[in-house]
Design an enzyme around this catalytic site. Structure first.
Site, mmCIF file in Angstrom:
data_model
loop_
_atom_site.group_PDB
_atom_site.id
_atom_site.type_symbol
_atom_site.label_atom_id
_atom_site.label_comp_id
_atom_site.label_asym_id
_atom_site.label_seq_id
_atom_site.Cartn_x
_atom_site.Cartn_y
_atom_site.Cartn_z
ATOM 1 N N LYS A 13 -29.983 -21.704 23.740
ATOM 2 C CA LYS A 13 -29.545 -22.566 24.784
ATOM 3 C C LYS A 13 -30.297 -23.764 23.828
ATOM 4 C CE LYS A 13 -33.664 -20.787 27.466
ATOM 5 N NZ LYS A 13 -32.702 -18.679 26.538
ATOM 6 N N ARG A 88 -36.227 -19.930 36.415
ATOM 7 C CA ARG A 88 -35.857 -18.638 35.616
ATOM 8 C C ARG A 88 -36.485 -17.166 36.724
ATOM 9 N NH1 ARG A 88 -36.925 -19.782 30.179
ATOM 10 N NH2 ARG A 88 -38.648 -18.192 28.826
ATOM 11 N N ARG A 127 -36.585 -17.329 13.953
ATOM 12 C CA ARG A 127 -36.144 -18.695 14.195
ATOM 13 C C ARG A 127 -37.852 -19.461 13.463
ATOM 14 N NH1 ARG A 127 -35.922 -20.385 19.815
ATOM 15 N NH2 ARG A 127 -37.475 -18.645 19.986
ATOM 16 N N ARG A 160 -42.644 -19.714 15.758
ATOM 17 C CA ARG A 160 -43.495 -19.689 17.533
ATOM 18 C C ARG A 160 -44.634 -18.792 17.318
ATOM 19 N NH1 ARG A 160 -38.811 -21.418 21.534
ATOM 20 N NH2 ARG A 160 -39.935 -19.027 22.544
ATOM 21 N N ARG A 171 -40.592 -10.593 26.649
ATOM 22 C CA ARG A 171 -39.953 -11.911 26.628
ATOM 23 C C ARG A 171 -38.133 -11.125 27.339
ATOM 24 N NH1 ARG A 171 -40.081 -14.618 22.193
ATOM 25 N NH2 ARG A 171 -38.521 -16.235 22.974
HETATM 26 P P1 AP5 Z 1 -32.438 -20.586 20.521
HETATM 27 O O1 AP5 Z 1 -31.833 -21.952 20.466
HETATM 28 O O2 AP5 Z 1 -34.150 -21.311 19.790
HETATM 29 O O3 AP5 Z 1 -32.570 -20.026 21.427
HETATM 30 P P2 AP5 Z 1 -33.086 -20.312 22.892
HETATM 31 O O4 AP5 Z 1 -32.298 -19.311 23.447
HETATM 32 O O5 AP5 Z 1 -33.465 -21.684 23.495
HETATM 33 O O6 AP5 Z 1 -34.034 -19.139 22.995
HETATM 34 P P3 AP5 Z 1 -35.979 -19.674 22.933
HETATM 35 O O7 AP5 Z 1 -36.696 -18.504 22.230
HETATM 36 O O8 AP5 Z 1 -35.915 -20.862 22.782
HETATM 37 O O9 AP5 Z 1 -35.232 -18.803 24.953
HETATM 38 P P4 AP5 Z 1 -37.133 -18.493 25.534
HETATM 39 O O10 AP5 Z 1 -35.977 -19.103 26.793
HETATM 40 O O11 AP5 Z 1 -37.031 -16.867 25.554
HETATM 41 O O12 AP5 Z 1 -37.932 -19.384 25.132
HETATM 42 P P5 AP5 Z 1 -38.841 -20.623 26.368
HETATM 43 O O13 AP5 Z 1 -39.033 -21.430 25.157
HETATM 44 O O14 AP5 Z 1 -37.684 -21.449 27.685
HETATM 45 O O15 AP5 Z 1 -31.912 -20.047 19.246
HETATM 46 C C1 AP5 Z 1 -32.575 -19.192 18.962
HETATM 47 C C2 AP5 Z 1 -32.331 -18.680 17.280
HETATM 48 O O16 AP5 Z 1 -31.554 -18.219 16.752
HETATM 49 C C3 AP5 Z 1 -33.143 -20.125 16.304
HETATM 50 O O17 AP5 Z 1 -33.381 -19.663 15.291
HETATM 51 C C4 AP5 Z 1 -31.297 -20.632 16.408
HETATM 52 O O18 AP5 Z 1 -31.506 -21.225 14.564
HETATM 53 C C5 AP5 Z 1 -30.509 -19.473 16.053
HETATM 54 N N1 AP5 Z 1 -29.199 -18.940 16.980
HETATM 55 C C6 AP5 Z 1 -28.887 -20.149 17.864
HETATM 56 N N2 AP5 Z 1 -27.498 -20.216 18.049
HETATM 57 C C7 AP5 Z 1 -27.300 -19.366 16.875
HETATM 58 C C8 AP5 Z 1 -26.033 -18.400 16.482
HETATM 59 N N3 AP5 Z 1 -24.362 -18.190 17.348
HETATM 60 N N4 AP5 Z 1 -25.994 -17.776 15.426
HETATM 61 C C9 AP5 Z 1 -26.997 -16.594 14.887
HETATM 62 N N5 AP5 Z 1 -28.063 -17.427 15.284
HETATM 63 C C10 AP5 Z 1 -28.261 -18.273 16.375
HETATM 64 O O19 AP5 Z 1 -39.687 -20.175 27.339
HETATM 65 C C11 AP5 Z 1 -41.223 -19.439 26.258
HETATM 66 C C12 AP5 Z 1 -41.963 -19.251 27.646
HETATM 67 O O20 AP5 Z 1 -42.641 -20.292 28.317
HETATM 68 C C13 AP5 Z 1 -41.704 -18.321 28.114
HETATM 69 O O21 AP5 Z 1 -41.684 -16.651 27.698
HETATM 70 C C14 AP5 Z 1 -42.283 -18.049 29.232
HETATM 71 O O22 AP5 Z 1 -43.785 -17.893 28.773
HETATM 72 C C15 AP5 Z 1 -43.083 -19.628 29.301
HETATM 73 N N6 AP5 Z 1 -41.772 -20.466 29.884
HETATM 74 C C16 AP5 Z 1 -41.032 -21.114 29.980
HETATM 75 N N7 AP5 Z 1 -39.603 -21.415 31.299
HETATM 76 C C17 AP5 Z 1 -40.742 -21.036 31.578
HETATM 77 C C18 AP5 Z 1 -40.637 -21.010 33.058
HETATM 78 N N8 AP5 Z 1 -38.979 -21.788 33.897
HETATM 79 N N9 AP5 Z 1 -40.941 -20.202 33.967
HETATM 80 C C19 AP5 Z 1 -41.938 -19.725 33.957
HETATM 81 N N10 AP5 Z 1 -42.633 -19.276 32.555
HETATM 82 C C20 AP5 Z 1 -41.455 -20.637 31.412
HETATM 83 MG MG MG Z 2 -35.940 -22.644 23.289
#
Ligand code: AP5
Ligand code: MG
Ligand code: ZN
Length: 215
Positions: A13, A88, A127, A160, A171
């Site tokens: 994402k 979410r 990552r 992270r 997660r």
């Molecule tokens: P990346 O692009 O970073 O993936 P992402 O989908 O953004 O994954 P996240 O880990 O950020 O998602 P998340 O939903 O767990 O975290 P968030 O910050 O939202 O890519 C990942 C890796 O893969 C990178 O190394 C990249 O280089 C690699 N990659 C990308 N594309 C690739 C490809 N095609 N091939 C190979 N490699 C590739 O949330 C974190 C925490 O915050 C949650 O657990 C929760 O506690 C809290 N939180 C956030 N939002 C909310 C909400 N709305 N409500 C409640 N709690 C929330």
């Molecule tokens: Mg992300």
């Protein structure tokens, strides 16, 4: 364009959102990034959020919704936005619809980036992110030229706190139970689009822009 990006942790994402903002010039709003900023600033909200994030659980809706309500009223959102990691769960999706209706700016689409669950662990444990410019790398798939420095700005790279195997497992469970049902939610509203998130990042981006009709 007013877009929700859906997808499991590690689906890409953030990676795809960053390419989209370069192309269309609208803000990416990542609740994860906003929460991590609050954690590193040590605000009351950050301290509360950290305990949930470290366990891989969702931060309470009241915290996230308050934060989003403010952010969506900022001037830069008038030209559109990309929501990354929000909503979410169904309660957040319903609250978002109500907020956007009040602001007179309903969503155009929800794009689900689909990656098999078994591919995600390696993406997340590998990552690394630049402290200075936010550029993302992956030690398995897209390693930086030198181990600890950003190719773009020489900034320090970090891992992270929630990218540890046990937390990632949690997660992924939370995603399956609470977030995946949003695919049906947006399908029911007739605004769901899907794209495969497997393979080369640039090829995925080409499919994203075609699917959104902006290529
Ligand atoms: P990346 O692009 O970073 O993936 P992402 O989908 O953004 O994954 P996240 O880990 O950020 O998602 P998340 O939903 O767990 O975290 P968030 O910050 O939202 O890519 C990942 C890796 O893969 C990178 O190394 C990249 O280089 C690699 N990659 C990308 N594309 C690739 C490809 N095609 N091939 C190979 N490699 C590739 O949330 C974190 C925490 O915050 C949650 O657990 C929760 O506690 C809290 N939180 C956030 N939002 C909310 C909400 N709305 N409500 C409640 N709690 C929330
Ligand atoms: Mg992300
Ligand atoms: Zn950098």
């Amino acid at each position: 364009m007013r877009l929700v990006l859906l997808g499991a942790p590690g689906a890409g994402k953030g990676t795809q959102a960053k390419k989209l903002i370069e192309m269309v010039g609208i803000p990416q709003i990542s609740t994860g990034d906003l929460l991590r900023a609050a954690v590193s600033e040590g605000t009351a909200l950050g301290i509360e959020a950290k305990s949930f994030m470290d366990k891989g659980e969702l931060v309470p809706d009241s915290v996230v919704l308050g934060m989003m309500k403010e952010r969506l009223q900022d001037e830069d959102c008038k030209k559109g936005f990309i929501l990354d990691g929000f909503p979410r769960n169904t309660a957040q999706a319903e609250a978002l619809d109500a907020m956007l209706e009040e602001l007179g700016m309903p969503l155009d689409s929800a794009l689900s980036v689909e990656v098999p669950l078994e591919d995600l662990m390696k993406r997340l444990t590998g990552r690394r992110t630049c402290k200075e410019c936010g550029q993302m790398y992956n030690v398995h798939f897209s390693a930086p030229a030198t181990d600890d420095a950003c190719d773009k700005c020489s900034g320090e790279l970090y891992q992270r706190d929630d990218d540890q195997e046990a937390t990632i497992q949690k997660r992924l469970e939370v995603y399956t139970q609470q977030t995946a049902p949003l695919i049906d939610y947006y399908s029911g509203k007739g605004i769901l689009k899907t794209v495969s998130g497997t393979g080369n990042i640039d090829e995925i981006f080409a499919n994203v822009t075609t699917t959104l009709g902006i290529s």
